[in-house]
Design a protein around this motif. Structure first.
Motif, PDB file in Angstrom:
ATOM      1  N   TRP A 187       0.893  -1.173   0.523  1.00 21.45           N
ATOM      2  CA  TRP A 187       0.236  -0.347   0.595  1.00 21.45           C
ATOM      3  C   TRP A 187       0.870   1.472   0.087  1.00 21.45           C
ATOM      4  N   ARG A 188       2.047   1.590   0.851  1.00 21.79           N
ATOM      5  CA  ARG A 188       3.075   2.195   0.217  1.00 21.79           C
ATOM      6  C   ARG A 188       3.276   2.806  -0.343  1.00 21.79           C
ATOM      7  N   ASP A 189       3.919   1.298  -1.481  1.00 20.43           N
ATOM      8  CA  ASP A 189       4.375   1.760  -2.780  1.00 20.43           C
ATOM      9  C   ASP A 189       3.128   1.383  -3.578  1.00 20.43           C
ATOM     10  N   PHE A 190       2.094   1.379  -3.345  1.00 18.95           N
ATOM     11  CA  PHE A 190       1.097   1.585  -4.216  1.00 18.95           C
ATOM     12  C   PHE A 190       0.681   3.245  -4.160  1.00 18.95           C
ATOM     13  N   GLU A 191       0.912   3.977  -2.692  1.00 18.20           N
ATOM     14  CA  GLU A 191       0.512   5.255  -2.479  1.00 18.20           C
ATOM     15  C   GLU A 191       1.779   6.148  -3.532  1.00 18.20           C
ATOM     16  N   ARG A 192       3.088   6.096  -3.798  1.00 19.45           N
ATOM     17  CA  ARG A 192       3.963   6.877  -4.531  1.00 19.45           C
ATOM     18  C   ARG A 192       4.047   6.268  -5.731  1.00 19.45           C
ATOM     19  N   ARG A 193       3.838   5.132  -6.263  1.00 18.77           N
ATOM     20  CA  ARG A 193       3.827   4.617  -7.223  1.00 18.77           C
ATOM     21  C   ARG A 193       2.459   4.529  -8.301  1.00 18.77           C
ATOM     22  N   SER A 194       1.059   4.677  -7.971  1.00 20.89           N
ATOM     23  CA  SER A 194       0.090   4.356  -8.220  1.00 20.89           C
ATOM     24  C   SER A 194       0.099   4.414  -9.642  1.00 20.89           C
ATOM     25  N   ALA A 195       0.637   5.079 -10.930  1.00 19.52           N
ATOM     26  CA  ALA A 195       0.580   4.401 -11.616  1.00 19.52           C
ATOM     27  C   ALA A 195       1.150   3.974 -12.521  1.00 19.52           C
ATOM     28  N   GLU A 196       2.352   2.996 -11.884  1.00 16.25           N
ATOM     29  CA  GLU A 196       3.273   1.886 -12.542  1.00 16.25           C
ATOM     30  C   GLU A 196       1.718   1.180 -12.394  1.00 16.25           C
ATOM     31  N   TYR A 197       1.213   0.600 -10.925  1.00 20.01           N
ATOM     32  CA  TYR A 197       0.467   0.193 -10.791  1.00 20.01           C
ATOM     33  C   TYR A 197      -0.828  -0.556 -11.754  1.00 20.01           C
ATOM     34  N   TYR A 198      -1.031   1.183 -12.095  1.00 14.58           N
ATOM     35  CA  TYR A 198      -2.295   0.372 -13.650  1.00 14.58           C
ATOM     36  C   TYR A 198      -1.770   0.253 -14.266  1.00 14.58           C
ATOM     37  N   GLY A 199       0.158   0.404 -15.180  1.00 18.31           N
ATOM     38  CA  GLY A 199       0.525   0.184 -16.280  1.00 18.31           C
ATOM     39  C   GLY A 199       0.559  -1.239 -15.605  1.00 18.31           C
ATOM     40  N   LEU A 200       0.320  -1.915 -14.861  1.00 16.59           N
ATOM     41  CA  LEU A 200       0.658  -3.187 -14.871  1.00 16.59           C
ATOM     42  C   LEU A 200      -0.510  -3.960 -14.729  1.00 16.59           C
ATOM     43  N   LEU A 201      -2.035  -3.553 -14.284  1.00 17.43           N
ATOM     44  CA  LEU A 201      -3.234  -3.797 -14.250  1.00 17.43           C
ATOM     45  C   LEU A 201      -2.723  -4.117 -15.721  1.00 17.43           C
ATOM     46  N   GLY A 202      -3.237  -2.483 -16.662  1.00 12.21           N
ATOM     47  CA  GLY A 202      -2.908  -2.813 -17.715  1.00 12.21           C
ATOM     48  C   GLY A 202      -2.584  -3.515 -18.661  1.00 12.21           C
ATOM     49  N   GLN A 203      -1.656  -4.010 -18.387  1.00 12.04           N
ATOM     50  CA  GLN A 203      -0.869  -5.070 -19.329  1.00 12.04           C
ATOM     51  C   GLN A 203      -1.675  -6.500 -19.336  1.00 12.04           C
ATOM     52  N   VAL A 204      -2.860  -6.521 -18.207  1.00  9.32           N
ATOM     53  CA  VAL A 204      -3.496  -8.425 -17.918  1.00  9.32           C
ATOM     54  C   VAL A 204      -4.853  -7.976 -17.887  1.00  9.32           C
TER      55      VAL A 204
END
Length: 719
Positions: free
Chosen positions: A235-252
């Motif tokens: 959650w701390r990482d998501f708070e800092r890098r949410s755009a990258e998490y959405y990028g990963l989700l968009g890959q799948v």
């Protein structure tokens, strides 16, 4: 002379080869299995986490939607009277309850359920999914954790996936066939010649596969070493890098959104050509995850060859340009050229180096002649200012792609820099203009830009296209112009986009900085970039004005933060009537709120100028969606609180944060020292009782920081 025939490998060598092949096959299967398992878990977690949002969507669909879908003869008017008012109500009721409603028989109930299920599927397919920051939500926590794991696996081994699949399959086939090749001499004597030849050939194929698998085993070891992160960590990482998490989700999984908008509402024939273009990402950094619209933008530039990418600020035009150049580099191209204002030259060099494996050469400054010679000989991405472009004397070499950033700088065809760009563009295989300034209502300026690229299209464009509608303008410009807006393509809004704007000192601000270092004056060092009489003599102030004006041109309001009042005075003076405030420590609290209220209510975009410790807390500035920080803060918590004034509940736009930084200065030293401190903060005390009670408790001492940096800079500059 008889040619020597290589002796066949010994039994020991063949046995060692097959053993190594067995380990390599296991490594390949590890990579393939880990990626497939990680993706499967993301899909499963997404299906669970998205279900409440799907139900929320169908809950907002009235029963009239079902009526429009079902055969008109079905009598559904009685449903609302029985508490069935939405598509969600239909699904929850089920066919048996529907049949108890007067006028609805078994056939009508079945058709109604079928229609509701279709609408739910449509809602799922078009869902603009967002991950709410809610660590207590078990479903969202599972999704964020699965994305974190997938990201770790992908970073370790994603680039080997295709190779791993091939190796796992071919080694699985060839190793058993090659096994007899390791048989002893006596056994081989009794083997049929054909079988022996087949085994030997298979052994050679195995050898080729093994020898061509550099790096794969190391990647498999990294995958095996991955441990599932803890929920608080993700959650701390998501708070800092949410755009990258959405990028990963968009890959799948598909993230919904307006596909036509992400494609710039281009005509179908252009979209089809762009869709057929594959993007080679082998020269991009493995950690860069292109969003779908970014991949489309890079491929548009490749297919259409000479174009303007006019995406709204914050959508990653730089990344799309780098992706296009990386594709060409992977296909053998050697020379690329980026032309940009001096204020963003160092930022371009850093971004190319960060996101790709293409060498980057700065063709600017005192060593320009040597740099140009190095670029001509060795290739790479040459980065040059508009003012220095003429000194390159192109061709040769002929750039595979010319990228012109802030391309609206060349809208005046009579200007020297416009003519210099035009000469280089004429010799370049592909040309990509980047500008975030909207052009729909500036047809003359736009036509001047297009004339650099496609004169035949510019000649056919008239004022009537803009006068009729934006759609008519875009149809006329479609072969050469692509623009997307944040609200159309960033479906997870609102998010926080943070950009470090690296600049270099010029003569005037550099002299002010050296004087401050010589005097050992830490505070003067921090604000030296603004200690000039003219805006054009300050790299930071020049970039600030560019960012602010582009944001306002896109209908966005801006808030500028600085610790120093004289910096705010310089900013306000340079902005003129666009400036609001300033809000400083001496501004009464009531006046602060009045200034903010007037800024919020103003129909015309403007720039609110604030002292960071005065307006960084207690004032809500949701009206602003662009935040500019003039210098790093001694206490990171102060910066975080300032950003939170705009990035908070009620904000409906992506918040862009631009940090103005000077390379090789007090700014870079502070980022280095405070960055390591922030890592310790995250690792050990972020969730401690002390940290929660007082975020500033773990910030580095200002006196300690000042002494350390002053000493470092005096030593570096030898003053």
């Amino acid at each position: 002379m008889v040619a020597e025939v290589a002796a066949p490998p010994s039994r020991r060598e063949t046995r060692a080869l097959l053993a190594r092949a067995g380990r390599l096959q296991a490594d390949a299967e590890t990579i393939v299995g880990a990626l497939e398992a990680a993706r499967a878990e993301v899909v499963a977690a997404y299906e669970v986490a998205s279900e409440p949002q799907v139900w929320d969507a169908v809950g907002k669909m009235s029963i009239e939607t079902v009526k429009d879908t079902v055969d008109g003869r079905a009598r559904l008017d009685e449903l609302p009277a029985h508490g069935i008012r939405s598509v969600a109500d239909v699904l929850e009721a089920g066919p048996e309850r529907l049949k108890r409603v007067p006028g609805i028989g078994e056939v009508a109930a079945r058709k109604t359920m079928h229609a509701a299920e279709q609408l739910k599927r449509a809602a799922r397919d078009s869902l603009q999914f967002r991950i709410a920051f809610d660590p207590k939500n078990a479903e969202l926590t599972r999704l964020v954790r699965s994305l974190a794991v997938y990201g770790l696996v992908w970073d370790a081994a994603g680039k080997y996936e295709g190779q791993a699949k091939k190796l796992a399959g071919e080694l699985g086939t060839q190793r058993p066939i090659a096994a007899p090749a390791e048989a002893g001499r006596l056994r081989r004597m009794f083997m049929r010649a054909g079988d022996k030849a087949v085994a030997d050939e298979a052994a050679q194929q195995v050898r080729a596969l093994v020898e061509g698998a550099d790096g794969l085993s190391e990647a498999a070891d990294q995958v095996r070493a991955i441990r599932k992160p803890k929920d608080k960590q993700v959650w701390r990482d998501f708070e800092r890098r949410s755009a990258e998490y959405y990028g990963l989700l968009g890959q799948v999984v598909g993230l919904g959104g307006d596909v036509a908008a992400s494609e710039g509402f281009l005509p179908a024939d252009i979209v089809e050509r762009v869709g057929a273009q594959k993007l080679d990402t082998s020269r991009l950094d493995a950690g860069l995850r292109l969003r779908g619209y970014q991949s489309f933008g890079a491929r548009f530039a490749l297919v259409q060859r000479r174009v303007v990418l006019g995406d709204e600020m914050g959508l990653g035009k730089t990344v799309q340009a780098i992706a296009a150049m990386a594709h060409l580099a992977a296909r053998g191209a050697t020379h690329f050229l980026v032309v940009c204002p001096a204020s963003v030259l160092i930022n371009w060099a850093r971004e190319v180096d960060k996101h790709s494996s293409i060498p980057v050469v700065s063709l600017h400054g005192s060593g320009r002649a040597r740099a140009i010679a190095r670029w001509r000989t060795g290739g790479g991405v040459g980065v040059v200012t508009f003012g220095s472009l003429g000194a390159l004397q192109l061709p040769p070499p002929r750039p595979a792609m010319l990228v012109v950033d802030e391309a609206h700088y060349v809208k005046n065809p009579g200007a020297q820099r416009s003519q210099a760009v035009n000469r280089v563009a004429a010799e370049s295989e592909r040309v990509l203009f980047l500008t975030g300034t909207p052009m729909e209502n500036r047809i003359d300026e736009f036509r001047a830009l297009i004339d650099h690229l496609r004169p035949e299209i510019a000649g056919e464009m008239g004022r009537e296209h803009a006068a009729i509608s934006v759609e008519a303008f875009r149809r006329a410009a479609a072969p050469v112009y692509l623009r997307r807006n944040q609200s159309d393509v960033l479906t997870e809004l609102p998010e926080l986009v943070q950009v470090d704007e690296w600049e270099e000192f010029g003569r005037e601000d550099g002299a002010a900085y050296r004087e401050a270092v010589r005097d050992g004056n830490f505070m003067a060092m921090r604000r030296a970039a603004f200690a000039v009489h003219r805006a054009q003599d300050s790299a930071k102030l020049t970039r600030l004005l560019e960012l602010a004006r582009e944001a306002m041109a896109n209908g966005r309001k801006v808030v500028v933060f600085s610790y120093f009042r004289d910096v705010l005075t310089a900013v306000s003076t340079s902005l003129g009537t666009d400036a609001r405030g300033p809000i400083t420590g001496s501004t009464p609290v009531a006046d602060r709120q009045r200034i903010v209220d007037e800024f919020t209510a103003a129909k015309r975009p403007g720039v609110l100028v604030c002292q960071i410790e005065a307006a960084g807390v207690g004032v809500n500035i949701q009206a602003a969606s662009v935040v500019i920080l003039c210098e790093p803060q001694v206490k990171p918590s102060i910066e975080a609180q300032a950003i939170a004034r705009a990035h908070r509940m009620g904000q409906v736009r992506t918040v862009q944060v631009h940090r103005l930084l000077i390379a090789d200065s007090v700014d870079e030293r502070m980022i280095e020292l405070l960055g390591s401190k922030a890592q310790l903060f995250d690792a050990y005390v972020r969730h401690s009782t002390i940290a929660q009670a007082s975020p500033g408790a773990v910030d580095m001492s200002e006196v300690q920081l000042a002494r350390m940096i002053v000493a470092q800079e005096q030593q570096r500059l030898a003053v």
